[in-house]
Scaffold this motif. Structure first.
Motif, short mmCIF file in Angstrom:
data_model
loop_
_atom_site.label_atom_id
_atom_site.label_comp_id
_atom_site.label_asym_id
_atom_site.label_seq_id
_atom_site.Cartn_x
_atom_site.Cartn_y
_atom_site.Cartn_z
N CYS A 1 0.85 -1.19 0.00
CA CYS A 1 0.00 0.00 0.00
C CYS A 1 0.88 1.24 0.00
O CYS A 1 2.10 1.16 0.25
CB CYS A 1 -0.95 0.01 1.20
SG CYS A 1 -0.11 0.18 2.80
N GLU A 2 0.29 2.40 -0.26
CA GLU A 2 1.05 3.63 -0.33
C GLU A 2 1.73 3.96 0.99
O GLU A 2 2.86 4.49 0.99
CB GLU A 2 0.14 4.78 -0.77
CG GLU A 2 -0.24 4.70 -2.24
CD GLU A 2 -1.20 5.81 -2.66
OE1 GLU A 2 -1.72 6.51 -1.76
OE2 GLU A 2 -1.44 5.95 -3.88
N GLN B 1 5.47 4.92 1.57
CA GLN B 1 5.72 6.24 2.16
C GLN B 1 6.66 6.15 3.36
O GLN B 1 7.57 6.97 3.52
CB GLN B 1 4.39 6.87 2.58
CG GLN B 1 4.49 8.35 2.89
CD GLN B 1 4.76 9.15 1.63
OE1 GLN B 1 3.98 9.11 0.69
NE2 GLN B 1 5.88 9.86 1.60
N LEU C 1 5.45 12.72 -1.18
CA LEU C 1 4.23 11.92 -1.11
C LEU C 1 4.12 11.04 -2.35
O LEU C 1 4.13 11.53 -3.48
CB LEU C 1 3.00 12.83 -1.00
CG LEU C 1 2.94 13.72 0.25
CD1 LEU C 1 1.70 14.59 0.22
CD2 LEU C 1 2.99 12.86 1.50
N THR D 1 2.28 8.32 -4.92
CA THR D 1 0.98 7.89 -5.43
C THR D 1 1.18 6.66 -6.30
O THR D 1 2.05 6.65 -7.17
CB THR D 1 0.32 9.00 -6.28
OG1 THR D 1 0.11 10.14 -5.45
CG2 THR D 1 -1.03 8.54 -6.83
N LEU E 1 -0.02 4.66 -9.26
CA LEU E 1 -0.84 4.93 -10.44
C LEU E 1 -1.41 3.67 -11.08
O LEU E 1 -2.45 3.72 -11.74
CB LEU E 1 -0.01 5.70 -11.49
CG LEU E 1 0.53 7.06 -11.07
CD1 LEU E 1 1.39 7.65 -12.19
CD2 LEU E 1 -0.60 8.00 -10.72
N LEU F 1 4.70 4.36 -9.96
CA LEU F 1 4.71 5.20 -8.78
C LEU F 1 5.21 6.59 -9.14
O LEU F 1 6.14 6.74 -9.94
CB LEU F 1 5.62 4.60 -7.70
CG LEU F 1 5.38 3.14 -7.32
CD1 LEU F 1 6.53 2.62 -6.48
CD2 LEU F 1 4.07 2.99 -6.56
N VAL G 1 6.15 10.65 -7.41
CA VAL G 1 6.31 11.62 -6.33
C VAL G 1 6.49 12.98 -6.98
O VAL G 1 7.44 13.18 -7.75
CB VAL G 1 7.52 11.29 -5.43
CG1 VAL G 1 7.80 12.44 -4.46
CG2 VAL G 1 7.30 9.99 -4.67
N TYR G 2 5.61 13.92 -6.70
CA TYR G 2 5.70 15.25 -7.29
C TYR G 2 6.69 16.11 -6.50
O TYR G 2 6.72 16.06 -5.27
CB TYR G 2 4.33 15.93 -7.32
CG TYR G 2 3.39 15.33 -8.32
CD1 TYR G 2 3.50 15.63 -9.68
CD2 TYR G 2 2.39 14.44 -7.92
CE1 TYR G 2 2.64 15.07 -10.61
CE2 TYR G 2 1.53 13.86 -8.84
CZ TYR G 2 1.66 14.18 -10.19
OH TYR G 2 0.82 13.61 -11.11
#
Length: 401
Positions: free
Chosen positions: A37-38, A42, A64, A66, A68, A83, A85-86
């Motif tokens: 899971c995220e 994380q 963070l 996400t 996809l 996956l 991360v911004y």
């Protein structure tokens, strides 16, 4: 750009730049049915997140992640896991005056020679921020290994001239101090050393040690894809790593055959589990082979670091990576610009005076990714393995009559 894909069966493809919109990775070849899971990814990413102490860059990134694709109802589907991360806290203007200057210790000059131009904002693709994708993928590899009873853990063995005392090894201490050292007294000395470097507008390096327990004997190929060769490629692909060693490593060059060889013992694997070996680490874990095979032999010592002939021997895997000092420093340095004109450079902006603590999880992730890939490759090494999976798969619908 070639060379952004690692692995043969369990593969990762990383993408993104330090000052672009984001950083990401595509993980392919992960078996279906792995719980992930995220939050788990994380938590792993948090170990390399900037701004976590006074000895890392003050750049504020939440990192963070996400998911996809490739995960449904908390389990991998067998399709590519994507996956992202911004980036949230870029200050690209900090680098505008460096666009025509070659920073010592950086990839500026070599990028210009290879591509004809470069992304000068924080190093672009060669930035340490690229490792986000590796760590996110490493979280998935760690989950896969854990399902098989294999653990991988890394920590700082040295910060500059300060070396952790193996006799004082405390696994719980690794997360208590900002240097990821397993020795509380060494952490105090390391803090004084790094503070001195910072006062001089300088930086520090160190050594990261990674251990893997629970590995079966037989991982790795005997020629080009040796286990130690694969680990060497994986760890040398980390930008700041300048040296890799397995087991005693370079110290073996000063040994003799009698002192360097690891003697085998016929004791049952379970007999070694409660003992300690030099350095305060638990004795090497031993694993039984396929059904009907005799148990894997134990070793009295582990100078080889768990690898013989490029193949895992069932002992604890021990690998170390030497990490250079951060090249971005505020102390004046002499260099040249693109025209070859001399320039006196003092690098400003937000930089780690020491990258070892944040690189610990990167070394751990690359080790886990290598082992996961080799485990999948090893399924085809013996007929017994294939028979265990496929022997009873025949049904009236797929059996020739």
């Amino acid at each position: 750009m070639a060379g952004s894909i690692y692995g043969k069966l369990f593969t990762i493809s990383t993408w993104g730049e330090s000052h672009g919109k984001g950083i990401g990775v595509v993980v392919d070849g992960c078996p279906a049915g792995l719980n992930i899971c995220e939050k788990e990814i994380q938590d792993y990413l948090a170990l390399r997140r900037p701004g976590s102490s006074a000895y890392t860059t003050p750049r504020k990134e939440r990192d963070l992640v996400t998911i996809l694709s490739g995960v449904f109802e908390g389990r991998t589907t067998g399709t590519p896991v994507s996956l992202i991360v911004y980036n949230e806290d870029q200050r690209s203007a900090d680098y505008s005056r460096l666009q025509d200057t070659y920073r010592p210790g950086h990839a500026d000059y070599t990028f210009d020679q290879k591509y004809g131009f470069r992304d000068y904002r924080g190093g672009g693709r060669s930035s340490g921020r690229e490792t986000i994708g590796r760590v996110a993928a490493g979280a998935i590899a760690q989950k896969l290994l854990a399902r098989l009873g294999i653990s991988v853990r890394a920590y700082a063995a040295a910060i500059g001239p300060v070396t952790a005392d193996p006799a004082a090894f405390d696994a719980n201490e690794i997360r208590r101090n900002p240097f990821a050292l397993p020795d509380a007294q060494a952490a105090v000395r390391a803090e004084a050393y790094v503070q001195e470097c910072m006062r001089d507008h300088n930086s520090a390096g160190g050594v990261i040690e990674c251990i893997a327990d629970g590995l079966p004997a037989g991982l790795g190929e005997p020629v080009f894809d040796k286990l130690d060769a694969c680990l060497g490629k994986a760890l040398f692909s980390i930008g700041a790593v300048k040296g890799v060693e397995i087991g005693d490593g370079f110290a073996a060059a000063r040994a003799t055959g009698l002192t360097n060889n690891d003697s085998f013992t016929g004791s049952h694997p379970a007999a070694a589990q409660s003992t300690k070996q030099a350095g305060g680490h638990p004795a090497p874990a031993q694993n039984a082979g396929p059904a009907g095979d005799p148990p894997v032999l134990a070793k009295k010592t582990n100078h080889a670091g768990g690898v013989l002939g490029g193949i895992s021997d069932g002992s604890r895997l021990i690998v170390r990576a030497a990490v250079k000092p951060t090249p971005s420093i505020a102390a004046p340095q002499e260099t040249v610009n693109r025209d070859g004109q001399p320039v006196s450079l003092s690098i400003q902006g937000r930089h780690d005076p020491l990258i070892v603590p944040r690189a610990v999880v990167v070394v751990e992730a690359m080790t886990a990714l290598t082992l996961a890939d080799l485990l999948l490759q090893n399924l085809s090494s013996r007929m017994e393995y294939l028979e265990q999976i496929y022997k009873n798969c025949a049904t009236p619908h797929n059996t020739r009559r």
